[in-house]
Design a protein around this motif. Structure first.
Motif, PDB file in Angstrom:
ATOM      1  N   VAL A   1       0.841  -1.199   0.000  1.00 55.24           N
ATOM      2  CA  VAL A   1       0.000   0.000   0.000  1.00 55.24           C
ATOM      3  C   VAL A   1       0.870   1.242   0.000  1.00 55.24           C
ATOM      4  CG1 VAL A   1      -1.717   1.300   1.321  1.00 55.24           C
ATOM      5  CG2 VAL A   1      -1.897  -1.186   1.138  1.00 55.24           C
ATOM      6  N   ALA A   2       1.905   1.237   0.826  1.00 52.93           N
ATOM      7  CA  ALA A   2       2.818   2.382   0.882  1.00 52.93           C
ATOM      8  C   ALA A   2       3.554   2.547  -0.438  1.00 52.93           C
ATOM      9  CB  ALA A   2       3.814   2.207   2.027  1.00 52.93           C
ATOM     10  N   ALA A   3       3.975   1.440  -1.036  1.00 47.85           N
ATOM     11  CA  ALA A   3       4.677   1.516  -2.321  1.00 47.85           C
ATOM     12  C   ALA A   3       3.754   2.073  -3.395  1.00 47.85           C
ATOM     13  CB  ALA A   3       5.196   0.138  -2.722  1.00 47.85           C
ATOM     14  N   ALA A   4       2.499   1.647  -3.403  1.00 51.81           N
ATOM     15  CA  ALA A   4       1.548   2.152  -4.393  1.00 51.81           C
ATOM     16  C   ALA A   4       1.325   3.647  -4.211  1.00 51.81           C
ATOM     17  CB  ALA A   4       0.226   1.402  -4.287  1.00 51.81           C
ATOM     18  N   ALA A   5       1.266   4.098  -2.978  1.00 50.07           N
ATOM     19  CA  ALA A   5       1.075   5.533  -2.720  1.00 50.07           C
ATOM     20  C   ALA A   5       2.267   6.334  -3.225  1.00 50.07           C
ATOM     21  CB  ALA A   5       0.861   5.771  -1.236  1.00 50.07           C
ATOM     22  N   LEU A   6       3.456   5.783  -3.120  1.00 51.51           N
ATOM     23  CA  LEU A   6       4.642   6.480  -3.607  1.00 51.51           C
ATOM     24  C   LEU A   6       4.654   6.574  -5.129  1.00 51.51           C
ATOM     25  CD1 LEU A   6       7.417   5.010  -1.296  1.00 51.51           C
ATOM     26  CD2 LEU A   6       6.430   7.305  -1.222  1.00 51.51           C
ATOM     27  N   ASP A   7       4.000   5.637  -5.795  1.00 54.47           N
ATOM     28  CA  ASP A   7       3.952   5.626  -7.251  1.00 54.47           C
ATOM     29  C   ASP A   7       2.939   6.612  -7.813  1.00 54.47           C
ATOM     30  OD1 ASP A   7       5.928   3.765  -7.516  1.00 54.47           O
ATOM     31  OD2 ASP A   7       4.583   2.073  -7.777  1.00 54.47           O
ATOM     32  N   GLN A   8       2.091   7.153  -6.972  1.00 53.06           N
ATOM     33  CA  GLN A   8       1.051   8.070  -7.422  1.00 53.06           C
ATOM     34  C   GLN A   8       1.655   9.398  -7.876  1.00 53.06           C
ATOM     35  OE1 GLN A   8      -2.486   7.339  -7.364  1.00 53.06           O
ATOM     36  NE2 GLN A   8      -1.600   5.313  -7.161  1.00 53.06           N
ATOM     37  N   ILE A   9       1.054   9.972  -8.902  1.00 54.88           N
ATOM     38  CA  ILE A   9       1.465  11.281  -9.403  1.00 54.88           C
ATOM     39  C   ILE A   9       0.773  12.368  -8.589  1.00 54.88           C
ATOM     40  CG2 ILE A   9       1.503  12.796 -11.442  1.00 54.88           C
ATOM     41  CD1 ILE A   9       3.137  10.117 -11.692  1.00 54.88           C
ATOM     42  N   GLY A  10      -0.459  12.075  -8.212  1.00 54.22           N
ATOM     43  CA  GLY A  10      -1.234  13.063  -7.471  1.00 54.22           C
ATOM     44  C   GLY A  10      -2.224  13.813  -8.345  1.00 54.22           C
ATOM     45  N   ILE A  11      -2.266  13.462  -9.614  1.00 56.57           N
ATOM     46  CA  ILE A  11      -3.232  14.012 -10.569  1.00 56.57           C
ATOM     47  C   ILE A  11      -4.092  12.824 -11.001  1.00 56.57           C
ATOM     48  CG2 ILE A  11      -3.539  15.194 -12.792  1.00 56.57           C
ATOM     49  CD1 ILE A  11      -2.021  16.917 -10.752  1.00 56.57           C
ATOM     50  N   PRO A  12      -5.389  12.823 -10.654  1.00 52.38           N
ATOM     51  CA  PRO A  12      -6.223  11.646 -10.925  1.00 52.38           C
ATOM     52  C   PRO A  12      -6.147  11.125 -12.359  1.00 52.38           C
ATOM     53  CG  PRO A  12      -7.413  13.178  -9.544  1.00 52.38           C
ATOM     54  CD  PRO A  12      -6.141  13.870  -9.958  1.00 52.38           C
ATOM     55  N   GLU A  13      -6.173  11.994 -13.340  1.00 52.45           N
ATOM     56  CA  GLU A  13      -6.110  11.560 -14.743  1.00 52.45           C
ATOM     57  C   GLU A  13      -4.811  10.791 -15.008  1.00 52.45           C
ATOM     58  OE1 GLU A  13      -7.346  11.002 -18.616  1.00 52.45           O
ATOM     59  OE2 GLU A  13      -8.505  11.936 -17.021  1.00 52.45           O
ATOM     60  N   CYS A  14      -3.707  11.263 -14.476  1.00 56.73           N
ATOM     61  CA  CYS A  14      -2.404  10.620 -14.674  1.00 56.73           C
ATOM     62  C   CYS A  14      -2.348   9.280 -13.951  1.00 56.73           C
ATOM     63  CB  CYS A  14      -1.290  11.525 -14.159  1.00 56.73           C
ATOM     64  SG  CYS A  14      -1.258  13.156 -14.924  1.00 56.73           S
ATOM     65  N   ASP A  15      -2.814   9.272 -12.707  1.00 55.65           N
ATOM     66  CA  ASP A  15      -2.790   8.043 -11.923  1.00 55.65           C
ATOM     67  C   ASP A  15      -3.680   6.970 -12.536  1.00 55.65           C
ATOM     68  OD1 ASP A  15      -0.999   9.113 -10.071  1.00 55.65           O
ATOM     69  OD2 ASP A  15      -2.615   9.949  -8.850  1.00 55.65           O
ATOM     70  N   ARG A  16      -4.852   7.358 -13.034  1.00 58.14           N
ATOM     71  CA  ARG A  16      -5.760   6.405 -13.690  1.00 58.14           C
ATOM     72  C   ARG A  16      -5.103   5.801 -14.930  1.00 58.14           C
ATOM     73  NH1 ARG A  16      -9.866   9.704 -12.273  1.00 58.14           N
ATOM     74  NH2 ARG A  16      -9.599  10.999 -14.103  1.00 58.14           N
ATOM     75  N   PHE A  17      -4.500   6.661 -15.746  1.00 55.36           N
ATOM     76  CA  PHE A  17      -3.864   6.165 -16.967  1.00 55.36           C
ATOM     77  C   PHE A  17      -2.767   5.156 -16.635  1.00 55.36           C
ATOM     78  CE2 PHE A  17      -0.246   6.174 -19.774  1.00 55.36           C
ATOM     79  CZ  PHE A  17      -0.826   5.643 -20.912  1.00 55.36           C
TER      80      PHE A  17
END
Length: 101
Positions: free
Chosen positions: A19-35
């Motif tokens: 879960v922590a690793a996935a959070a670190l991979d997030q861009i923080g922009i929903p459109e980017c993270d979804r893609f």
């Protein structure tokens, strides 16, 4: 008693690590993270293993680039459109493998 506590703490760390690793991979922009999430799902489920490395490297570079852009507040407003445009280009490369997202 201490060993049980230590085991419980270690078990919690093992469960929370992904879960922590996935959070670190997030861009923080929903459109980017979804893609990125959809792209990686397609690559891991539909792209033959012989081609996976190339596609995985491309999305890793993209994630690094988008994350760097997201760090600057001035870029964040434009980043959603950047993700949409670059995402559409990369998505076309996955169409031969049956990826639709």
């Amino acid at each position: 008693m201490k060993s049980r506590l230590a085991l419980a703490i270690m078990a919690g760390m093992v469960v929370l690590a992904p879960v922590a690793a996935a959070a670190l991979d997030q861009i923080g922009i929903p459109e980017c993270d979804r893609f990125i999430s959809r792209y990686e799902a397609c690559v891991t489920t539909k792209v033959p293993a012989t081609h996976r490395v190339t596609f995985s490297q491309q999305v890793a570079q993209l994630r690094t680039s988008w994350r760097a852009l997201a760090e600057n507040p001035d870029n964040r407003a434009q980043l959603e459109q950047i993700c949409r445009t670059q995402g559409a280009q990369m998505r076309r490369g996955l169409e031969p493998f049956g990826c639709e997202f």
